[in-house]
Design a protein around this motif. Structure first.
Motif, PDB file in Angstrom:
ATOM      1  N   ALA A 106       0.801  -0.964   0.075  1.00 46.40           N
ATOM      2  CA  ALA A 106       0.079  -0.103  -0.014  1.00 46.40           C
ATOM      3  C   ALA A 106       0.984   1.213  -0.006  1.00 46.40           C
ATOM      4  N   VAL A 107       1.971   1.333   0.756  1.00 44.64           N
ATOM      5  CA  VAL A 107       2.968   2.311   0.778  1.00 44.64           C
ATOM      6  C   VAL A 107       3.625   2.567  -0.654  1.00 44.64           C
ATOM      7  N   ALA A 108       3.988   1.615  -1.295  1.00 48.09           N
ATOM      8  CA  ALA A 108       4.485   1.427  -2.456  1.00 48.09           C
ATOM      9  C   ALA A 108       3.547   2.067  -3.691  1.00 48.09           C
ATOM     10  N   THR A 109       2.225   1.648  -3.436  1.00 52.91           N
ATOM     11  CA  THR A 109       1.066   2.350  -4.460  1.00 52.91           C
ATOM     12  C   THR A 109       0.909   3.691  -4.263  1.00 52.91           C
ATOM     13  N   GLY A 110       0.996   4.055  -2.881  1.00 58.07           N
ATOM     14  CA  GLY A 110       0.870   5.546  -2.408  1.00 58.07           C
ATOM     15  C   GLY A 110       1.894   6.436  -3.313  1.00 58.07           C
ATOM     16  N   PHE A 111       3.250   5.877  -2.943  1.00 60.16           N
ATOM     17  CA  PHE A 111       4.149   6.873  -3.444  1.00 60.16           C
ATOM     18  C   PHE A 111       3.841   6.765  -5.040  1.00 60.16           C
ATOM     19  N   ALA A 112       3.638   5.671  -5.760  1.00 59.92           N
ATOM     20  CA  ALA A 112       3.483   5.474  -7.019  1.00 59.92           C
ATOM     21  C   ALA A 112       2.430   6.387  -7.667  1.00 59.92           C
ATOM     22  N   THR A 192       7.063  -4.373   6.567  1.00 59.67           N
ATOM     23  CA  THR A 192       8.036  -5.536   6.850  1.00 59.67           C
ATOM     24  C   THR A 192       9.248  -5.243   6.049  1.00 59.67           C
ATOM     25  N   LEU A 193       9.348  -4.380   4.853  1.00 54.91           N
ATOM     26  CA  LEU A 193      10.368  -3.991   4.145  1.00 54.91           C
ATOM     27  C   LEU A 193      11.207  -2.693   4.292  1.00 54.91           C
ATOM     28  N   PRO A 194      12.217  -2.623   4.171  1.00 57.87           N
ATOM     29  CA  PRO A 194      12.896  -1.308   4.277  1.00 57.87           C
ATOM     30  C   PRO A 194      12.154  -0.111   3.271  1.00 57.87           C
ATOM     31  N   ARG A 195      12.428   0.844   3.878  1.00 52.85           N
ATOM     32  CA  ARG A 195      11.924   2.450   3.196  1.00 52.85           C
ATOM     33  C   ARG A 195      12.298   2.176   1.677  1.00 52.85           C
ATOM     34  N   ALA A 196      13.492   2.059   1.384  1.00 57.09           N
ATOM     35  CA  ALA A 196      13.958   2.363   0.239  1.00 57.09           C
ATOM     36  C   ALA A 196      13.382   1.203  -0.609  1.00 57.09           C
ATOM     37  N   ARG A 204      11.720   5.102  -9.225  1.00 53.58           N
ATOM     38  CA  ARG A 204      11.966   4.723 -10.964  1.00 53.58           C
ATOM     39  C   ARG A 204      11.219   5.422 -11.782  1.00 53.58           C
ATOM     40  N   LEU A 205       9.676   5.603 -11.404  1.00 52.39           N
ATOM     41  CA  LEU A 205       8.808   6.156 -12.200  1.00 52.39           C
ATOM     42  C   LEU A 205       9.110   7.570 -12.522  1.00 52.39           C
ATOM     43  N   ALA A 206       9.477   8.443 -11.269  1.00 48.86           N
ATOM     44  CA  ALA A 206       9.914   9.511 -11.404  1.00 48.86           C
ATOM     45  C   ALA A 206      11.378   9.842 -12.013  1.00 48.86           C
ATOM     46  N   PHE A 249       7.538  10.837 -19.580  1.00 46.92           N
ATOM     47  CA  PHE A 249       7.452  12.066 -18.725  1.00 46.92           C
ATOM     48  C   PHE A 249       8.487  11.714 -17.507  1.00 46.92           C
ATOM     49  N   VAL A 250       9.460  12.380 -17.341  1.00 42.77           N
ATOM     50  CA  VAL A 250      10.364  12.340 -16.450  1.00 42.77           C
ATOM     51  C   VAL A 250      10.011  13.635 -15.258  1.00 42.77           C
ATOM     52  N   GLN A 251      10.195  13.250 -14.029  1.00 43.08           N
ATOM     53  CA  GLN A 251       9.781  14.199 -12.837  1.00 43.08           C
ATOM     54  C   GLN A 251      11.278  14.277 -12.058  1.00 43.08           C
ATOM     55  N   ALA A 252      12.395  14.946 -12.465  1.00 47.04           N
ATOM     56  CA  ALA A 252      13.782  15.098 -11.774  1.00 47.04           C
ATOM     57  C   ALA A 252      13.522  15.672 -10.440  1.00 47.04           C
ATOM     58  N   ASP A 253      12.660  16.727 -10.259  1.00 47.20           N
ATOM     59  CA  ASP A 253      12.550  17.214  -9.057  1.00 47.20           C
ATOM     60  C   ASP A 253      11.779  16.291  -7.875  1.00 47.20           C
ATOM     61  N   LEU A 254      10.671  15.690  -8.326  1.00 50.93           N
ATOM     62  CA  LEU A 254      10.161  14.853  -7.537  1.00 50.93           C
ATOM     63  C   LEU A 254      10.896  13.490  -7.337  1.00 50.93           C
ATOM     64  N   ALA A 255      11.868  12.978  -8.226  1.00 48.91           N
ATOM     65  CA  ALA A 255      12.521  11.997  -7.740  1.00 48.91           C
ATOM     66  C   ALA A 255      13.526  12.123  -6.757  1.00 48.91           C
ATOM     67  N   GLN A 256      14.029  13.324  -6.958  1.00 52.35           N
ATOM     68  CA  GLN A 256      15.095  13.809  -5.745  1.00 52.35           C
ATOM     69  C   GLN A 256      14.167  13.837  -4.609  1.00 52.35           C
ATOM     70  N   THR A 257      13.149  14.383  -4.426  1.00 56.42           N
ATOM     71  CA  THR A 257      12.409  14.466  -3.167  1.00 56.42           C
ATOM     72  C   THR A 257      12.198  13.018  -2.584  1.00 56.42           C
ATOM     73  N   LEU A 258      11.821  12.117  -3.593  1.00 57.04           N
ATOM     74  CA  LEU A 258      11.317  10.878  -3.138  1.00 57.04           C
ATOM     75  C   LEU A 258      12.778  10.041  -2.594  1.00 57.04           C
ATOM     76  N   GLU A 259      13.882  10.340  -3.270  1.00 57.88           N
ATOM     77  CA  GLU A 259      15.181   9.811  -3.006  1.00 57.88           C
ATOM     78  C   GLU A 259      15.339  10.504  -1.542  1.00 57.88           C
ATOM     79  N   ARG A 260      15.305  11.627  -1.205  1.00 56.67           N
ATOM     80  CA  ARG A 260      15.489  12.223   0.302  1.00 56.67           C
ATOM     81  C   ARG A 260      14.621  11.425   1.207  1.00 56.67           C
ATOM     82  N   ILE A 261      13.341  11.429   0.808  1.00 54.31           N
ATOM     83  CA  ILE A 261      12.505  10.546   1.867  1.00 54.31           C
ATOM     84  C   ILE A 261      12.930   9.181   2.018  1.00 54.31           C
ATOM     85  N   ALA A 262      13.204   8.554   0.944  1.00 56.29           N
ATOM     86  CA  ALA A 262      13.697   7.142   1.040  1.00 56.29           C
ATOM     87  C   ALA A 262      14.996   7.046   1.939  1.00 56.29           C
ATOM     88  N   ARG A 263      15.872   8.248   1.831  1.00 57.40           N
ATOM     89  CA  ARG A 263      17.063   8.091   2.685  1.00 57.40           C
ATOM     90  C   ARG A 263      16.916   8.556   4.107  1.00 57.40           C
TER      91      ARG A 263
END
Ligand code: DON
Length: 602
Positions: A106-112, A192-196, A204-206, A249-263
């Motif tokens: 569900a969390v993976a679906t939400g971020f996607a 149960t799985l790691p955030r990343a 990946r999608l972003a 359709f690439v979203q570079a800013d969003l990819a960076q934001t999501l990477e920050r959240i994952a980290r």
């Protein structure tokens, strides 16, 4: 030659009886055909057929209705995800297949959804999650937006004393976003799985982009006016046009934001560069969300509302959403009739409407953020209160909303998704930025749209909001307060207590009325999941005092009968649902034929 010649002798009486029966049968066929009920798609009206067990009737939709009954839903054996976006569903299924549980998926679906479905999926909004875990434990997470500390009661009232559109469009319209804190809290407590790992599909999608299809292009095109007013225009409307079908359709800013959240976890959003980008956009546009609003945001674990409908269990969302209480109150009233009226009949629609009216009168007047408002929730959700309300419903007459009183006090975007896993855990989530593309404001450097959830408050108690909801003081604007929602992610249990169905939807107050009707269609009318969701629906939210029905969805003579009972009726819209239901061998899932999406599993 007569088929039943009357002869003298012992067979004469039997022959006469058979003939009489044949004539009677013919008369019934003619009468039913004249009523339109013999055509394949016409509803059966009137009394439930005799000789059938319980209240089962043969239900078909009016001939004019858009969707045919009998369409199968996709099935899967182990686990399933249903959402409004195919790429987001696939992200969830990827995580299930990788060994994740329903919460991970569900969390993976939400971020996607935040990446591939920006009209409603979000990290700039909020939502609600209802859970039933494999061991039977239930939980509810409220990650609704809060009003910024600088918000004030009359901030959306203009110099002329009337509400402005600042609660809908632009920087003042946003509440403090809860989605990132909410999704991460779900993952930390029950995943149960790691955030990343769970965020990997969204990143990946972003980062790599996805191929624009007709649905995505159309969504952007239809909202180009709003999106074009703010900083998202450069990305979403390159050269002034929505992205071309087939383009990546690439979203570079969003990819960076999501990477920050994952980290960095929640700090990757609520503190540091992303928070600074959001606050910077606020000061550019006259908004009031500050860095301390962001740093202070907290989701709230709540005790879910548990109730029942005709022996099936219900697990529903408590306030700050009105969804659970309002649907439970409605279903409790409907349950006071031991047998459901035939589907699509004037009697069935009258009961539904009368129940909706009463539940919405209470909702609109009494409900709000539990941190600010005292609410008689137990009473509202009780079977005894439903009986009291039922006593005021006449079988033959509509009740004007103006005659209904709320219980005494004691002392246009959103998306729903659902996930089940092979261990039997179930997660139903509805998330939103309110209108499509929220306030239109897009955060440069952050890469996401902000919600316009402030419009869900009663900007001026007693005056309608964008959904026509007329709400009271309980839902007036106040700093730090959650605005009342209608989101209603709901889990239905079978009479033995196993998860039977997950359901929720989009459409503001129409979510509640749509979810109720789908539940009633499954439990009372024994429809398949696809029919229960595809069936035409009605809507009534107390005020305006109008019974809306989907065009072609209520037979003309039933509309006339409702008018004669005193209803003001008109064609109107409904919410759109996503749902999963248990089958004998696994699960079936679907998105509403009124919208887009994908249900898939393994
Ligand atoms: O929370 C609520 O009730 C609304 N913000 C939901 C908005 C919605 O469903 C819009 N979707 N069509």
């Amino acid at each position: 030659m007569s088929r039943f010649p009357v002869k003298a002798g012992p067979f004469a009486t039997a022959a006469l009886a058979i003939r009489a029966l044949a004539i009677l049968a013919l008369a019934v066929i003619v009468a039913v055909a004249a009523n339109g009920a013999m055509t394949a798609d016409a509803p059966l009206r009137g009394q439930a057929p005799q000789g059938r067990p319980g209240n089962v009737e043969l239900t078909t939709f009016p001939a004019e209705w858009t969707y045919r009954p009998g369409v199968p839903a996709p099935r899967a054996e182990h686990g399933m995800v249903a959402s409004n976006c195919a790429l987001a569903t696939e992200a969830g299924v990827e995580i299930l297949k990788a060994g994740g549980n329903a919460v991970d998926a569900a969390v993976a679906t939400g971020f996607a959804l935040a990446v591939a479905y920006p009209e409603a999926g979000n990290i700039g909004g909020g939502g609600y999650a209802v859970l039933r875990l494999a061991g039977g434990q239930t939980a509810a997470l409220d990650y609704r937006e809060t009003a910024p500390a600088g918000a004030s009661r009359n901030m959306f009232i203009g110099a002329d004393g009337k509400p402005t559109d600042a609660s809908l469009v632009g920087h003042l319209a946003s509440g403090v976003a809860g989605s990132v804190a909410g999704l991460l809290a779900l993952l930390e407590k029950h995943g149960t799985l790691p955030r990343a790992r769970v965020m990997a599909p969204a990143i990946r999608l972003a980062r790599d982009g996805f191929v624009v299809d007709a649905i995505f292009r159309e969504s952007v095109a239809q909202n180009a006016k709003l999106v074009g007013r703010f900083a998202g225009a450069a990305l979403f409307l390159p050269g002034g046009q929505p992205p071309a079908i087939g383009a990546r359709f690439v979203q570079a800013d969003l990819a960076q934001t999501l990477e920050r959240i994952a980290r960095d976890g929640r700090d990757g959003f609520y503190k540091g560069p992303v928070a600074a980008a959001l606050v910077g956009e606020m000061s550019r546009g006259g908004g009031i969300i500050t860095s301390s609003d962001l740093a202070g945001y907290q989701p709230a674990w709540r005790t879910p509302i548990t109730s029942s409908y005709r022996g099936h269990g219900l697990i529903a969302m408590p306030p700050s959403s009105s969804g659970g209480i309002t649907l439970v109150e409605t279903l409790n009233i409907l349950e006071t009739w031991p047998q459901a009226a035939p589907w699509g009949s004037a009697a069935a629609l009258h009961r539904l409407t009368s129940a909706f009216q009463r539940a919405f009168v209470d909702r609109n007047e009494m409900l709000g953020d539990p941190a600010f408002v005292k609410m008689p929730l137990e009473r509202l959700a009780s079977k005894a209160y439903a009986k009291e309300l039922r006593a005021g419903i006449r079988d033959d007459r509509a009740s004007p909303t103006s005659a209904l009183k709320p219980a005494p006090r004691e002392s246009r975007e959103t998306t729903n998704y659902a996930v089940v896993d092979r261990w039997g855990s179930a997660v139903a989530i509805t998330t939103t930025i309110n209108s499509l593309y929220g306030s239109g404001v897009w955060v440069p450097g952050g890469g996401f749209f902000l919600n316009n959830e402030m419009d869900d408050f009663a900007a001026q108690p007693g005056t309608a909001n964008q959904f026509g909801l007329v709400q009271g003081e309980s839902n007036a604007v106040a700093p730090g307060k959650r605005m009342l929602s209608a989101m209603a992610p709901t889990i239905v249990l079978d009479p033995k207590g196993s998860v039977e169905m997950l359901i929720g939807g989009r459409g503001g107050p129409r979510i509640i009325t749509a979810v109720v009707q789908a539940i009633v269609n499954v439990i009372d009318h024994r429809m398949t999941l696809a029919d229960a969701v595809g069936a035409p629906r009605i809507h009534h939210q107390a005020l305006p005092d109008v019974l809306e029905y989907e065009k072609g969805g209520v037979a003309a003579d039933v509309v006339t009968a409702l008018g004669a009972m005193g209803y003001s009726t008109k064609p109107g819209g409904t919410g759109s649902l996503t749902a999963i239901r248990r089958t004998a061998t696994g699960w079936e899932g679907l998105f509403d034929p009124r919208k887009h999406g994908l249900a898939s599993g393994y």
